[in-house]
Design an enzyme around this catalytic site. Structure first.
Site, PDB file in Angstrom:
ATOM      1  N   GLY A 169      24.343 -65.455  58.174  1.00  0.00           N
ATOM      2  CA  GLY A 169      24.854 -65.044  56.867  1.00  0.00           C
ATOM      3  C   GLY A 169      24.044 -63.917  56.259  1.00  0.00           C
ATOM      4  N   GLY A 170      23.597 -64.139  55.025  1.00  0.00           N
ATOM      5  CA  GLY A 170      22.866 -63.108  54.297  1.00  0.00           C
ATOM      6  C   GLY A 170      21.598 -62.675  55.005  1.00  0.00           C
ATOM      7  N   GLY A 404      30.106 -29.503  75.101  1.00  0.00           N
ATOM      8  CA  GLY A 404      29.795 -29.838  73.713  1.00  0.00           C
ATOM      9  C   GLY A 404      28.420 -30.473  73.590  1.00  0.00           C
ATOM     10  CB  ALA A 405      26.513 -32.698  75.831  1.00  0.00           C
TER      11      ALA A 405
HETATM   12  C1  HXC Z   1      19.956 -75.508  52.630  1.00  0.00           C
HETATM   13  C2  HXC Z   1      19.304 -75.685  54.809  1.00  0.00           C
HETATM   14  C3  HXC Z   1      20.119 -74.598  55.147  1.00  0.00           C
HETATM   15  C4  HXC Z   1      20.859 -73.950  54.114  1.00  0.00           C
HETATM   16  C5  HXC Z   1      19.123 -75.273  56.921  1.00  0.00           C
HETATM   17  N1  HXC Z   1      18.720 -76.075  55.930  1.00  0.00           N
HETATM   18  N2  HXC Z   1      19.995 -74.350  56.475  1.00  0.00           N
HETATM   19  N3  HXC Z   1      19.228 -76.145  53.537  1.00  0.00           N
HETATM   20  N4  HXC Z   1      20.748 -74.447  52.867  1.00  0.00           N
HETATM   21  N5  HXC Z   1      21.619 -72.896  54.364  1.00  0.00           N
HETATM   22  C6  HXC Z   1      17.778 -77.195  56.031  1.00  0.00           C
HETATM   23  C7  HXC Z   1      18.326 -78.362  56.823  1.00  0.00           C
HETATM   24  O1  HXC Z   1      19.041 -79.206  55.974  1.00  0.00           O
HETATM   25  C8  HXC Z   1      17.032 -79.013  57.328  1.00  0.00           C
HETATM   26  O2  HXC Z   1      16.453 -79.756  56.270  1.00  0.00           O
HETATM   27  C9  HXC Z   1      16.127 -77.828  57.573  1.00  0.00           C
HETATM   28  O3  HXC Z   1      16.658 -76.753  56.796  1.00  0.00           O
HETATM   29  C10 HXC Z   1      16.098 -77.408  59.018  1.00  0.00           C
HETATM   30  O4  HXC Z   1      17.436 -77.243  59.484  1.00  0.00           O
HETATM   31  P1  HXC Z   1      17.948 -77.831  60.888  1.00  0.00           P
HETATM   32  O5  HXC Z   1      19.417 -77.757  60.873  1.00  0.00           O
HETATM   33  O6  HXC Z   1      17.308 -79.190  61.101  1.00  0.00           O
HETATM   34  O7  HXC Z   1      17.305 -76.816  61.908  1.00  0.00           O
HETATM   35  P2  HXC Z   1      17.909 -76.227  63.246  1.00  0.00           P
HETATM   36  O8  HXC Z   1      18.501 -77.323  64.068  1.00  0.00           O
HETATM   37  O9  HXC Z   1      16.822 -75.393  63.851  1.00  0.00           O
HETATM   38  O10 HXC Z   1      19.117 -75.262  62.802  1.00  0.00           O
HETATM   39  C11 HXC Z   1      18.882 -74.146  62.006  1.00  0.00           C
HETATM   40  C12 HXC Z   1      20.204 -73.532  61.513  1.00  0.00           C
HETATM   41  C13 HXC Z   1      21.076 -74.620  60.857  1.00  0.00           C
HETATM   42  C14 HXC Z   1      20.941 -72.905  62.728  1.00  0.00           C
HETATM   43  C15 HXC Z   1      19.862 -72.377  60.563  1.00  0.00           C
HETATM   44  O11 HXC Z   1      20.261 -75.335  59.903  1.00  0.00           O
HETATM   45  C16 HXC Z   1      22.276 -74.093  60.159  1.00  0.00           C
HETATM   46  O12 HXC Z   1      23.275 -73.787  60.797  1.00  0.00           O
HETATM   47  N6  HXC Z   1      22.188 -73.982  58.819  1.00  0.00           N
HETATM   48  C17 HXC Z   1      23.308 -73.522  58.018  1.00  0.00           C
HETATM   49  C18 HXC Z   1      23.514 -72.038  58.200  1.00  0.00           C
HETATM   50  C19 HXC Z   1      24.551 -71.500  57.284  1.00  0.00           C
HETATM   51  O13 HXC Z   1      25.771 -71.721  57.500  1.00  0.00           O
HETATM   52  N7  HXC Z   1      24.121 -70.843  56.193  1.00  0.00           N
HETATM   53  C20 HXC Z   1      25.008 -70.281  55.206  1.00  0.00           C
HETATM   54  C21 HXC Z   1      25.431 -68.892  55.685  1.00  0.00           C
HETATM   55  S1  HXC Z   1      26.499 -68.131  54.547  1.00  0.00           S
HETATM   56  P3  HXC Z   1      15.512 -81.016  56.517  1.00  0.00           P
HETATM   57  O14 HXC Z   1      15.257 -81.558  55.171  1.00  0.00           O
HETATM   58  O15 HXC Z   1      16.263 -81.942  57.405  1.00  0.00           O
HETATM   59  O16 HXC Z   1      14.268 -80.478  57.182  1.00  0.00           O
HETATM   60  C22 HXC Z   1      25.509 -67.060  53.734  1.00  0.00           C
HETATM   61  C23 HXC Z   1      26.184 -66.389  52.615  1.00  0.00           C
HETATM   62  C24 HXC Z   1      25.564 -65.097  52.253  1.00  0.00           C
HETATM   63  O17 HXC Z   1      24.369 -66.868  54.020  1.00  0.00           O
HETATM   64  C25 HXC Z   1      26.382 -63.997  52.804  1.00  0.00           C
HETATM   65  C26 HXC Z   1      26.071 -62.724  52.126  1.00  0.00           C
HETATM   66  C27 HXC Z   1      26.805 -61.581  52.788  1.00  0.00           C
END
Ligand code: HXC
Length: 510
Positions: A169-170, A404-405
Site C-alpha cells: 500500500g502506502g 536516432g540512437a
Molecule cells: C495494523 C498491522 C498491519 C496494519 C500488520 N499489522 N499490518 N496492524 N495495521 N496494516 C500487525 C499485525 O496485526 C501483527 O500484530 C503485526 O503487525 C505483525 O503482522 P503479521 O501479519 O503477524 O506479520 P507477517 O506475517 O510478517 O505479515 C506482514 C504483512 C501482513 C504482509 C505486512 O501483516 C499484512 O498483510 N498486513 C496488512 C497489509 C495491508 O493490507 N495494509 C493496508 C494496505 S492499504 P501482532 O500484535 O500480532 O504482532 C494502504 C493504503 C494506503 O496502505 C494507500 C495509499 C496510496
C-alpha cells in the site's frame, strides 16, 4: 529531583524497546534487524539525534486506547554519513507491523520538511504493513501528507528508500517517488496489493517473492535500483551511494582528493573494441579503466542490462556515467533501457552531476512488442532528458552510433559539450549491410555487387571522420588516452553555465 531524571530514562528505555523483546526476537529470527539497529549501522557511530521518541497514536477504537507504544512504529531523526548530515526514518515492524497512523505520519513529515529547510538527504527504511487498519482515513491522510512532501523534496534533496521487510500500500508509493530504492533479497517485498488480494481478484496464485521480491523489482520491473543479500550489505551500500551525492541542490556533488593519476594511460583500451563489428565486449571494462581507482557505483545493475548507469569519480569529480552495453542485446535501446537511463540522466541534472556517456548503440529495438509497449514514448524520455540537461555533458563514441540512437546519446546536437570518438567509431544512419539493401535494392539479386556496395558504404561512413569534419565531434582520440582526455574535458567544463527558457515545468513524455 533524581526521580524526575530517572523517569526520563525509564520512558526512553520503554520507547527503545518498541514492540517488546518477543517481537524483537521474531524480527531477528526472520534474519531482519530492528529499526534502531538499522539506524546504528547506517549512520556514523554516535551521530544519531532522535526526534519524537514519545509520540503516541490517538486512536481509540478496536481497543487501541489501551495499546500505546511510545514512538508509534517509526524511529526518526538525523545524523551523519561520512561526517555529512542526513535525515532518517526507520519503520519499526515490532510496533503494529510498522503500520502508519496519523501520529506516525506526522513524525515522518517533520523529518521531510526539516531536511528540505536544512538541505540534507532523507533516507527512509521500510519494514511496514501499510495503513494502520484501526485508524482508517487518518492513516490515509497521513500517507498523502508524506507523498506531498516526497514530491516537494524531489530534485531539492536526494531521497533514498531502503526496503527491508514486507511493504504494501502506502509503503510502496512513497518509496516510488524517491530517487533510489534498495531492497534486501528474501526478506523484503513491495506490492500495491499482496498475494491474498491478488488471488481474490484475479484468481492468480503467486508467492510474496514472485509478486514483489527483491529479484523481481531489481531485475524485472525496474522498481528497485539494487538487491542486496542482507540488511548490513544494503545499508553499507547506501553509505557508499551517499558519499557521491550532494546534500541538496544548493551545492555541487562533493569533489574529493584523488590518488589516481589523471593522466594515466590504459594501453589495453586500444584493443578493447573487437575487429569484428558484430562481436560484443564489456563496456564496464572501459568504465572501470577510466574512472578513479576503478570505483564505479552501479545503479540498477540487474535491470535493462543493455544500458549501464552509475556514479564514479574522475580526478575526484563525481560524475554520472551512462553507457550502452554491447554484451547485452548488442547495447540496443529498448523501452526499459530508455526508461532507466532517462531517469538517471534527470537525477544527474537535478543534482549537478556532469554526465559522461559512452556510446556503442546499434539503434532502437525493432518489433511489435516494443512498439505496442510504447517505445516511441519511452525512447523519447531519454531524448528529452539528455536535451534538457544543462550539466556538463561529455560523450565518447567507441563504436556504433547508428540512427536516432546517435542523436539521443548525448550528441553534439543535444548540447553535448565535449564529444569525442575513438578511431573505431561508426556513425551512420544504420549498419552498412542494412543500408545498401535499401538504397541499392536493384542490386539485391547480385551478391557480389551488393558486397562491393557494402564495402563502399563502410569506407565512406563506418568511421568518425565524416562527423568530425562537420564539427559534430570535437576530436578523435586514442583509446589509451581516454582517461586523460575525459578528465581534461570535465575540468574545462567546471565553470559551465546554461539555463533553459522559463517555464512552469516541462511536459516530458511520461
Ligand atoms: C495494523 C498491522 C498491519 C496494519 C500488520 N499489522 N499490518 N496492524 N495495521 N496494516 C500487525 C499485525 O496485526 C501483527 O500484530 C503485526 O503487525 C505483525 O503482522 P503479521 O501479519 O503477524 O506479520 P507477517 O506475517 O510478517 O505479515 C506482514 C504483512 C501482513 C504482509 C505486512 O501483516 C499484512 O498483510 N498486513 C496488512 C497489509 C495491508 O493490507 N495494509 C493496508 C494496505 S492499504 P501482532 O500484535 O500480532 O504482532 C494502504 C493504503 C494506503 O496502505 C494507500 C495509499 C496510496
Amino acid at each position: 529531583m533524581q526521580d524526575i531524571l530517572e523517569e526520563l530514562e525509564r520512558r526512553r528505555g520503554r520507547a527503545r524497546l518498541g514492540g517488546g523483546e518477543k517481537r524483537i526476537a521474531t524480527q531477528h529470527a526472520k534474519g531482519k534487524l530492528t529499526a534502531r539497529e538499522r539506524i546504528d549501522l547506517l549512520l556514523d557511530e554516535g551521530s544519531f539525534e532522535e526526534f519524537d521518541m514519545f509520540v503516541e497514536h490517538r486512536a481509540t477504537e478496536f481497543g487501541m486506547a489501551e495499546q500505546k507504544i511510545p514512538g508509534d512504529g517509526v524511529v526518526t531523526g538525523w545524523g551523519a554519513i561520512g561526517g555529512r548530515q542526513v535525515y532518517v526514518f526507520s519503520k519499526d515492524f515490532t510496533v503494529f507491523g510498522g503500520s502508519l497512523s496519523g501520529a506516525h505520519a506526522q513524525k515522518i513529515v517533520k523529518i521531510q520538511r526539516q531536511a528540505m529547510k536544512v538541505g540534507a538527504p532523507v533516507i527512509g527504511i521500510y519494514d511496514a504493513g501499510g495503513a494502520r487498519i484501526q485508524e482508517g482515513v487518518e492513516s490515509l491522510a497521513g500517507y498523502a501528507d508524506i507523498f506531498l512532501e516526497n514530491v516537494m523534496a524531489s530534485g531539492v534533496v536526494p531521497q533514498i528508500s531502503v526496503i527491508m521487510g514486507p511493504c504494501a500500500g502506502g509503503d510502496v508509493y512513497s518509496p516510488a517517488m524517491t530517487d533510489f530504492i534498495f531492497m534486501v533479497k528474501d526478506t523484503s517485498y513491495m506490492y500495491v496489493t499482496g498475494p491474498e488480494v491478488v488471488r481474490a481478484v484475479t484468481h492468480e496464485e503467486v508467492t510474496h517473492e514472485e509478486l514483489g521480491g527483491a529479484r523481481v523489482h531489481a531485475g524485472r520491473s525496474g522498481v528497485a535500483d539494487g538487491a542486496f543479500d542482507n540488511d548490513l550489505e544494503a545499508l553499507s551500500q547506501v553509505r557508499r551511494l551517499v558519499d557521491f551525492l550532494p546534500l541538496s541542490n544548493r551545492e555541487k556533488p562533493p569533489i574529493r582528493q584523488s590518488y589516481d593519476d589523471p593522466g594515466r594511460e590504459e594501453p589495453s583500451l586500444d584493443t578493447l573494441v573487437p575487429a569484428d563489428a558484430d562481436k560484443p565486449y564489456d563496456i564496464k571494462e572501459l568504465i572501470s579503466k577510466v574512472v578513479d581507482e576503478a570505483d564505479f557505483f552501479e545503479v540498477s545493475p540487474d535491470w535493462a542490462k543493455n544500458i549501464v548507469t552509475g556514479f564514479a569519480r574522475m580526478d575526484g569529480q563525481p560524475v554520472g556515467v551512462v553507457a550502452n552495453q554491447p554484451l547485452a542485446l548488442a547495447g540496443v535501446l529498448d523501452i526499459d533501457a530508455s526508461r532507466k537511463a532517462a531517469r538517471f540522466v534527470r537525477f544527474c541534472d537535478a543534482f549537478g552531476f556532469p554526465i559522461v556517456t559512452f556510446v556503442d548503440v546499434p539503434g532502437f529495438m525493432p518489433g511489435t512488442r516494443q512498439e505496442y509497449g510504447g517505445l516511441i514514448t519511452h525512447g523519447a524520455k531519454l531524448l528529452f532528458a539528455y536535451a534538457e540537461a544543462t550539466v556538463p555533458k561529455v560523450t565518447l563514441i567507441t563504436r556504433k552510433a547508428y540512427g536516432g540512437a546517435y542523436d539521443v546519446m548525448s550528441s553534439k546536437h543535444l548540447r553535448g559539450d565535449v564529444n569525442y570518438a575513438w578511431p573505431t567509431a561508426e556513425i551512420a544512419v544504420m549498419g552498412a549491410k542494412g543500408a545498401v539493401e535499401i538504397i541499392f535494392r536493384e542490386d539485391a539479386k547480385d551478391p557480389e555487387k551488393l558486397k562491393a556496395r557494402e564495402a563502399e558504404y563502410k569506407a565512406r561512413f563506418a568511421n568518425p571522420f565524416v562527423a568530425a569534419s562537420l564539427g559534430y565531434l570535437d576530436d578523435v582520440i586514442m583509446p589509451r588516452e581516454t582517461r586523460k582526455r575525459l578528465v581534461r574535458a570535465l575540468k574545462g567544463l567546471r565553470g559551465k553555465e546554461l539555463s533553459n527558457p522559463w517555464k512552469k515545468h516541462d511536459n516530458i513524455p511520461l
